[in-house]
Design an enzyme around this catalytic site. Structure first.
Site, PDB file in Angstrom:
ATOM      1  N   HIS A 128      33.736  10.251  -5.329  1.00  0.00           N
ATOM      2  CA  HIS A 128      33.341  11.316  -6.258  1.00  0.00           C
ATOM      3  C   HIS A 128      33.389  12.671  -5.539  1.00  0.00           C
ATOM      4  O   HIS A 128      33.943  13.639  -6.047  1.00  0.00           O
ATOM      5  CB  HIS A 128      31.937  11.027  -6.788  1.00  0.00           C
ATOM      6  N   ASN A 129      32.821  12.715  -4.349  1.00  0.00           N
ATOM      7  CA  ASN A 129      32.808  13.981  -3.606  1.00  0.00           C
ATOM      8  C   ASN A 129      34.219  14.393  -3.195  1.00  0.00           C
ATOM      9  O   ASN A 129      34.546  15.579  -3.191  1.00  0.00           O
ATOM     10  CB  ASN A 129      31.929  13.869  -2.359  1.00  0.00           C
ATOM     11  N   SER A 149      24.273  12.194  -7.452  1.00  0.00           N
ATOM     12  CA  SER A 149      25.026  13.444  -7.488  1.00  0.00           C
ATOM     13  C   SER A 149      24.371  14.433  -8.438  1.00  0.00           C
ATOM     14  O   SER A 149      23.763  14.043  -9.429  1.00  0.00           O
ATOM     15  CB  SER A 149      26.456  13.190  -7.959  1.00  0.00           C
ATOM     16  N   LYS A 206      30.250   7.175  -4.586  1.00  0.00           N
ATOM     17  CA  LYS A 206      29.747   8.554  -4.452  1.00  0.00           C
ATOM     18  C   LYS A 206      30.649   9.359  -3.504  1.00  0.00           C
ATOM     19  O   LYS A 206      30.928  10.542  -3.731  1.00  0.00           O
ATOM     20  CB  LYS A 206      28.300   8.537  -3.956  1.00  0.00           C
ATOM     21  N   GLU A 214      35.816  15.871  -6.075  1.00  0.00           N
ATOM     22  CA  GLU A 214      35.228  17.214  -6.231  1.00  0.00           C
ATOM     23  C   GLU A 214      35.985  18.223  -5.333  1.00  0.00           C
ATOM     24  O   GLU A 214      36.294  19.335  -5.767  1.00  0.00           O
ATOM     25  CB  GLU A 214      33.751  17.116  -5.836  1.00  0.00           C
TER      26      GLU A 214
HETATM   27  P1  NBP Z   1      17.210  16.853   4.285  1.00  0.00           P
HETATM   28  O1  NBP Z   1      18.547  16.204   4.381  1.00  0.00           O
HETATM   29  O2  NBP Z   1      17.088  18.269   4.698  1.00  0.00           O
HETATM   30  O3  NBP Z   1      16.162  15.991   5.116  1.00  0.00           O
HETATM   31  C1  NBP Z   1      14.819  16.399   5.221  1.00  0.00           C
HETATM   32  C2  NBP Z   1      13.914  15.228   5.010  1.00  0.00           C
HETATM   33  O4  NBP Z   1      14.200  14.194   5.966  1.00  0.00           O
HETATM   34  C3  NBP Z   1      12.476  15.617   5.216  1.00  0.00           C
HETATM   35  O5  NBP Z   1      11.693  14.912   4.295  1.00  0.00           O
HETATM   36  C4  NBP Z   1      12.228  15.177   6.653  1.00  0.00           C
HETATM   37  O6  NBP Z   1      10.869  14.960   6.936  1.00  0.00           O
HETATM   38  C5  NBP Z   1      12.973  13.885   6.643  1.00  0.00           C
HETATM   39  N1  NBP Z   1      13.222  13.330   7.978  1.00  0.00           N
HETATM   40  C6  NBP Z   1      14.016  13.752   8.980  1.00  0.00           C
HETATM   41 BR1  NBP Z   1      15.002  15.283   8.939  1.00  0.00          BR
HETATM   42  N2  NBP Z   1      14.003  12.982  10.057  1.00  0.00           N
HETATM   43  C7  NBP Z   1      13.140  11.994   9.758  1.00  0.00           C
HETATM   44  C8  NBP Z   1      12.681  10.866  10.460  1.00  0.00           C
HETATM   45  N3  NBP Z   1      13.145  10.587  11.674  1.00  0.00           N
HETATM   46  N4  NBP Z   1      11.777  10.078   9.862  1.00  0.00           N
HETATM   47  C9  NBP Z   1      11.333  10.355   8.635  1.00  0.00           C
HETATM   48  N5  NBP Z   1      11.734  11.413   7.898  1.00  0.00           N
HETATM   49  C10 NBP Z   1      12.631  12.228   8.453  1.00  0.00           C
HETATM   50  O7  NBP Z   1      16.631  16.691   2.798  1.00  0.00           O
HETATM   51  P2  NBP Z   1      17.353  16.970   1.406  1.00  0.00           P
HETATM   52  O8  NBP Z   1      18.171  18.207   1.463  1.00  0.00           O
HETATM   53  O9  NBP Z   1      16.306  16.829   0.371  1.00  0.00           O
HETATM   54  O10 NBP Z   1      18.368  15.746   1.271  1.00  0.00           O
HETATM   55  C11 NBP Z   1      17.907  14.399   1.261  1.00  0.00           C
HETATM   56  C12 NBP Z   1      19.112  13.480   1.172  1.00  0.00           C
HETATM   57  O11 NBP Z   1      19.812  13.784  -0.028  1.00  0.00           O
HETATM   58  C13 NBP Z   1      20.121  13.642   2.299  1.00  0.00           C
HETATM   59  O12 NBP Z   1      20.673  12.400   2.601  1.00  0.00           O
HETATM   60  C14 NBP Z   1      21.167  14.535   1.727  1.00  0.00           C
HETATM   61  O13 NBP Z   1      22.435  14.348   2.287  1.00  0.00           O
HETATM   62  C15 NBP Z   1      21.155  14.132   0.283  1.00  0.00           C
HETATM   63  N6  NBP Z   1      21.517  15.274  -0.576  1.00  0.00           N
HETATM   64  C16 NBP Z   1      22.158  15.037  -1.672  1.00  0.00           C
HETATM   65  C17 NBP Z   1      22.507  16.063  -2.498  1.00  0.00           C
HETATM   66  C18 NBP Z   1      23.195  15.731  -3.727  1.00  0.00           C
HETATM   67  O14 NBP Z   1      23.683  16.580  -4.416  1.00  0.00           O
HETATM   68  N7  NBP Z   1      23.225  14.481  -4.031  1.00  0.00           N
HETATM   69  C19 NBP Z   1      22.217  17.376  -2.221  1.00  0.00           C
HETATM   70  C20 NBP Z   1      21.552  17.615  -1.105  1.00  0.00           C
HETATM   71  C21 NBP Z   1      21.203  16.543  -0.283  1.00  0.00           C
HETATM   72  P3  NBP Z   1       9.960  16.181   7.499  1.00  0.00           P
HETATM   73  O15 NBP Z   1       9.591  16.985   6.303  1.00  0.00           O
HETATM   74  O16 NBP Z   1       8.826  15.505   8.137  1.00  0.00           O
HETATM   75  O17 NBP Z   1      10.820  16.952   8.480  1.00  0.00           O
END
Ligand code: NBP
Length: 478
Positions: free
Chosen positions: A187-188, A130, A184, A191
Site C-alpha cells: 500500500h505504501n 493506514s 500495508k 502511495e
Molecule cells: P513513535 O513511533 O514516535 O514511538 C513513540 C512511542 O514508542 C512512545 O509511546 C514511546 O514511549 C514508545 N517506545 C519507544 Br520510542 N521505545 C520503547 C521501548 N523500548 N519500550 C516501550 N515503549 C517504547 O510513535 P507514533 O508516531 O505514534 O507511531 C507509532 C507506530 O505507528 C510506529 O510504528 C509508526 O511507524 C506507526 N505510524 C503509523 C502511521 C500511519 O499512518 N499508519 C503514522 C505514523 C506512525 P515513551 O513515551 O515512553 O517514549
C-alpha cells in the site's frame, strides 16, 4: 485490578493515543499504558471524557485490567521497541491472548514474532494501519494478519473503529503470518508511485502550459470530480492553491525540491526484487525521490549536462490537459496492477491466500491511497479471483486502451522537451513489454548461455539446451 477492559493499547504517542480514543468513542472500555506514565496521564486529562479508559502505570496492571482472552494493541516505534514491549508482555499473558502490533513493522519481523508467540500459545496479529494520525482517530484502513481464529474476536472491534465506505468497514482479515504488514507495505509503495505520477503530471502542466500553481491546482480539483477522484488528487489541488504567508508565493514554489523516503518504499522495492516482480512504478518513484535528494550529483549536472531538447509547444491547452489526465490515469493503473502482482506473488510464496479484491475494498477509505477507482479493482477481482494481470481485466483494458494515444503523446513530448517523467514513461514501457508478442529477452538468454553456459529453452520444442560456443557450436541438451 478488575479485568474489565475489552481492549488495551500500549504506546500512547500520537498514533496509539488516537487509536485508544477511537476505541473508546466506539463504546469499548480501553486499557491504556505507555512506557513513561506522562503520556497516559495526559491522555486521561485531555480525552478522558470521551469514553471509558482504564489507565495503568505498570505493564502488570495494564495486563490485569484486560478481559480474557486479552487483546493488547502495541503502538510503539517499529523495530527494537516492539520487541522490548513484547518481551515485557510475554510473562504476563496466558494461552489464547492476542497481541496486536499496529505499528509499521517490516513484514519479516512480523513473521518471526508470529512464529515465536504461536509457540507460546499466543496469537500475534501484525496489523497494517493506514491513515496517519487523523485516520487513527476518525477511522483508519486496517489490515490485520495473524490467525483467522484471532480475527473472530478481534475483527469486530477493529471493523468498528475502521473507516467506512458505503457502510462497509475498511478492515478485513488479510491472511496469516506477516500478510497484514506485507499488504500495508505494498500500500505504501503504491502511495509512492501515485504521488510521483501526480508530481510528474503537475510538472508537465506547469512547463507545458506555463500555468501558475494555483491554476494547476484548479485543474486537479476538476480532475477530482472524475475517474481520478482520490484523496491524493484532492490534497494536491489544495496544496497547489496554498500561498506561503511569508512571501506571498505559491507554497509549492518555496518548498525545497528534495523528497524524503522513510523506508516503506524502499522495502517494497527490495521485496519486488526478491520476488522478481516488476514493480517499476514504485521503483521509479523511490528512485526519483533518491535522485531529488542526490545533491552533489545534481549540483555537478546542473548547467553542465546539455539538454538538446525542444520546448514543449502546446497549441491546444484543453487537449494537452486531457492528454496528461489520461496518461496519469493509465500510469496509475499500471502501478496498482504491479502492486497487486506483488501481493499475489508474496501470497503464493508464503501461502497467505490474500484476496486482492478485498484489499482494494479496504483501501477505499481511511488511507492515503483511497480512491474512487479502487471499486473498479474490487470488481475486476470479483469477476476473476485468479486474474493474472489487473490490466487484462476487461474494464481496465478498455480504460487504459482508450487513453493510450494520449499516454504515448505525453511520454514522447516529455522526452523531446527534456522533462523527466520516469514513472509515466516506465509505466508505458512496462505496458508495452507485458503486452509484447516477443521480447528481446531471447537475446539475453543467448548471451547468458554464451558467457556463462546458463542454458536456454527453445520456442520449437521442450527441453533445456546449451550451445558449445567456444567449441564447434553444436547444441547439447542440458
Ligand atoms: P513513535 O513511533 O514516535 O514511538 C513513540 C512511542 O514508542 C512512545 O509511546 C514511546 O514511549 C514508545 N517506545 C519507544 Br520510542 N521505545 C520503547 C521501548 N523500548 N519500550 C516501550 N515503549 C517504547 O510513535 P507514533 O508516531 O505514534 O507511531 C507509532 C507506530 O505507528 C510506529 O510504528 C509508526 O511507524 C506507526 N505510524 C503509523 C502511521 C500511519 O499512518 N499508519 C503514522 C505514523 C506512525 P515513551 O513515551 O515512553 O517514549
Amino acid at each position: 485490578m478488575t479485568a474489565r477492559a475489552q481492549i488495551g493499547v500500549t504506546g500512547l504517542a500520537v498514533m496509539g493515543r488516537n487509536l485508544a480514543r477511537n476505541f473508546a468513542r466506539h463504546g469499548y472500555t480501553v486499557a491504556v499504558h505507555n512506557r513513561s506514565y506522562g503520556k497516559t496521564q495526559s491522555l486521561i486529562e485531555e480525552a478522558g471524557d470521551e469514553g471509558d479508559f482504564v489507565p495503568s502505570e505498570s505493564m502488570a496492571d495494564f495486563v490485569a485490567s484486560l478481559e480474557r482472552p486479552r487483546k493488547v494493541v502495541i503502538m510503539v516505534k517499529a523495530g527494537a521497541a516492539t520487541d522490548a514491549v513484547i518481551d515485557e508482555l510475554l510473562p504476563l499473558l496466558e494461552d489464547g491472548d492476542i497481541v496486536v502490533d499496529a505499528g509499521n513493522a517490516h513484514f519479516p519481523d512480523t513473521i518471526r514474532r508470529e512464529e515465536a508467540l504461536r509457540e507460546r500459545g499466543l496469537h500475534f496479529v501484525g496489523t497494517g494501519v493506514s491513515g496517519g494520525e487523523e485516520g487513527a482517530l476518525l477511522g483508519p484502513s486496517i489490515m490485520p494478519g495473524g490467525t483467522r481464529e484471532s480475527y473472530e474476536s478481534l475483527g469486530p472491534i477493529l471493523e468498528a473503529i475502521s473507516a467506512k465506505v458505503d457502510g462497509t468497514p475498511c478492515c478485513t482479515y488479510v491472511g496469516p503470518g506477516g500478510a497484514g504488514h506485507f499488504v500495508k507495505m505494498v500500500h505504501n509503495g503504491i502511495e509512492y508511485a501515485d504521488m510521483q505520477l501526480i508530481a510528474e503530471a503537475y510538472d508537465l502542466l506547469k512547463r507545458g502550459l506555463g500555468a501558475t500553481a494555483a491554476e494547476i491546482g484548479q485543474i486537479f480539483a476538476e480532475w477530482n470530480t472524475g475517474d481520478l477522484e482520490s484523496f491524493l488528487i484532492e490534497i494536491t489541488a489544495d496544496v497547489l492553491q496554498h500561498v506561503d504567508a511569508e512571501t506571498g508565493s505559491a507554497f509549492v514554489d518555496i518548498v525545497l525540491d528534495q523528497a524524503e523516503q522513510k523506508g516503506t518504499g524502499r522495502w517494497t522495492v527490495q521485496n519486488g526484487l526478491d520476488l522478481g516482480v516488476p514493480i517499476t512504478g514504485i521503483a521509479e518513484a523511490t528512485f526519483a525521490r533518491a535522485l531529488s535528494g542526490g545533491v552533489p550529483q545534481r549540483e555537478a549536472a546542473r548547467g553542465t549536462l546539455p539538454a538538446h531538447a525542444t520546448d514543449l509547444q502546446v497549441t491546444d491547452r484543453a487537449a494537452f490537459i486531457e492528454d496528461v489526465r489520461q496518461a496519469l490515469y493509465a500510469s496509475k493503473v499500471v502501478a496498482y496492477s504491479q502492486g497487486f502482482d506483488q501481493i499475489a506473488a508474496a501470497s503464493a510464496e508464503h501461502g497467505w491466500d490474500v484476496d486482492r479484491g478485498a484489499m482494494a475494498r479496504i483501501w477505499r477509505g481511511g488511507c492515503i491511497i483511497r480512491a474512487r477507482f479502487l471499486n473498479r479493482i474490487t470488481e475486476a477481482y470479483e469477476r476473476d479471483q485468479q486474474l493474472p494481470l489487473l490490466l487484462a481485466d476487461e474494464y481496465f483494458t478498455d480504460a487504459v486502451g482508450n487513453g493510450l494515444p494520449a499516454w504515448r503523446r505525453v511520454v514522447a513530448q516529455a522526452a523531446a522537451a527534456g522533462i523527466p517523467a520516469p514513472a509515466f514513461s516506465s509505466s508505458l514501457a512496462y505496458y508495452d513489454g507485458v503486452r509484447a508478442d516477443r521480447l528481446p529477452a531471447a537475446l539475453i538468454q543467448a548471451q547468458r548461455d554464451f558467457f556463462g553456459a546458463h542454458t536456454y529453452r527453445r520456442t520449437d520444442r521442450e527441453g533445456t539446451f546449451h550451445t558449445l560456443w567456444s567449441g564447434d557450436r553444436t547444441e547439447q541438451e542440458a
